[in-house]
Design a protein around this motif. Structure first.
Motif, short mmCIF file in Angstrom:
data_model
loop_
_atom_site.label_atom_id
_atom_site.label_comp_id
_atom_site.label_asym_id
_atom_site.label_seq_id
_atom_site.Cartn_x
_atom_site.Cartn_y
_atom_site.Cartn_z
N ALA A 215 28.22 -0.05 -15.76
CA ALA A 215 27.02 0.74 -15.46
C ALA A 215 25.77 0.06 -16.03
CB ALA A 215 27.18 2.14 -16.05
N GLN A 216 25.88 -0.48 -17.25
CA GLN A 216 24.74 -1.18 -17.85
C GLN A 216 24.39 -2.43 -17.05
OE1 GLN A 216 26.10 -1.86 -21.84
NE2 GLN A 216 25.71 0.23 -22.50
N LYS A 218 24.91 -2.91 -13.88
CA LYS A 218 24.30 -2.47 -12.63
C LYS A 218 22.83 -2.11 -12.85
CE LYS A 218 24.02 -0.93 -8.38
NZ LYS A 218 24.72 0.31 -7.99
N GLU A 219 22.52 -1.47 -13.96
CA GLU A 219 21.13 -1.12 -14.25
C GLU A 219 20.28 -2.38 -14.41
OE1 GLU A 219 20.97 1.40 -17.64
OE2 GLU A 219 22.01 3.07 -16.68
N THR A 222 19.69 -3.92 -11.06
CA THR A 222 18.74 -3.10 -10.32
C THR A 222 17.30 -3.45 -10.70
OG1 THR A 222 20.32 -1.27 -10.15
CG2 THR A 222 18.00 -0.74 -9.82
N LEU A 223 17.07 -3.71 -11.99
CA LEU A 223 15.74 -4.12 -12.43
C LEU A 223 15.38 -5.49 -11.88
CD1 LEU A 223 15.81 -2.96 -16.17
CD2 LEU A 223 14.63 -1.87 -14.25
N LYS A 226 14.54 -5.07 -8.29
CA LYS A 226 13.25 -4.39 -8.16
C LYS A 226 12.10 -5.38 -8.39
CE LYS A 226 10.84 -0.24 -9.83
NZ LYS A 226 9.63 -0.82 -10.43
#
Length: 271
Positions: A215-216, A218-219, A222-223, A226
């Protein structure tokens, strides 16, 4: 009939408590790998488009900055106003800005020393324009297959993870250059490598920790995605992902029109 169904239900082995968690971890791992592939592919596309943009449009932007500076200087010379003089100085400063450290060295050298283009500049030799890189469909296919097979997150031991990280670094470099032949060689190298151990049952505590790490990761990705999408080049690329050349041509036409307008304005000021 009911008794037979009850007997069959009793005979079926109960699912282990951590089995559902194991499936979730495997699904999350595969999803993360696919996401990393997508982010890396977009990063390569943004990098390549940035090089093409600079090569084709850079001289036009430079010409516009020069014309803006000359127009501001002509206005300042005519009016003598301190504010106009200040604006002229700022416009002239933008024509040849003081480079930062990263600007001085980016694209000039790597761990092996100066790139050929940089060496040519320093020795007054003809400079080869940046090579256009757009990975072929086969290169994309090879890259995806290698990323899925050799991804470090699939390692169960630290030594195996280190081996995979070194290998994936070479895969990424070959893909960034669109080197299909080297990607084929790397695929053969991986196929001839040591066989992987079968993954055994993982304790629930390790599975939960693994899900948290995924999960970390993936975050973080994602940044990264972005930032790429919101960058000037990324935003431009998303306007015409299937035909970036057409977008460059359209921008070039607009810049040429702006150059013509600035030249006419400067000619009028100089009379």
């Amino acid at each position: 009939m009911a008794a037979a169904e009850e007997a069959a239900a009793v005979e079926e082995p109960a699912e282990r408590p951590e089995a559902r968690l194991e499936r979730a971890v495997r699904a999350a791992e595969q999803a993360l790998i696919e996401y990393e592939i997508a982010v890396e592919t977009f990063r390569v596309e943004v990098d390549n488009f940035s090089r093409l943009h600079h090569q084709k449009l850079g001289p036009m932007y430079t010409r516009l900055d020069e014309l803006d500076a000359r127009i501001a200087e002509a206005v300042a010379a005519r009016t003598g106003d301190p504010e106009d003089i200040r604006k002229a100085d700022e416009a002239r400063a933008r024509v040849m800005p003081m480079p930062g450290v990263e600007e001085l060295f980016h694209g000039w050298m790597d761990g092996d020393g100066l790139f050929p283009e940089a060496a040519a500049m320093l020795t007054d030799q003809p400079v080869r324009p940046p090579q256009r890189v757009r990975p072929s469909d086969e290169a994309r296919k090879l890259y995806r297959e290698l990323a899925r097979k050799a991804h470090p997150d699939l390692a169960q031991e630290e030594a195996e993870r280190a081996r995979r990280e070194e290998f994936i670094t070479r895969v990424n470099a070959a893909y960034a250059r669109g080197d299909e032949a080297l990607l084929r060689e790397l695929a053969e190298e991986w196929a001839a490598g040591p066989a992987l151990k079968e993954q055994g049952p993982t304790p629930s505590e390790e599975l939960y920790a693994r899900l948290e790490w995924l999960a970390q990761r993936k975050e973080m990705l994602t940044l990264v995605a972005k930032d790429l999408e919101e960058s000037a080049i990324g935003a431009m690329l998303r306007l015409a992902p299937d035909d970036p050349d057409r977008l460059l041509d359209e921008i070039a036409e607009q810049l040429l029109a702006q150059v013509a307008a600035r030249e006419a304005e400067l000619a009028a000021l100089l009379g």
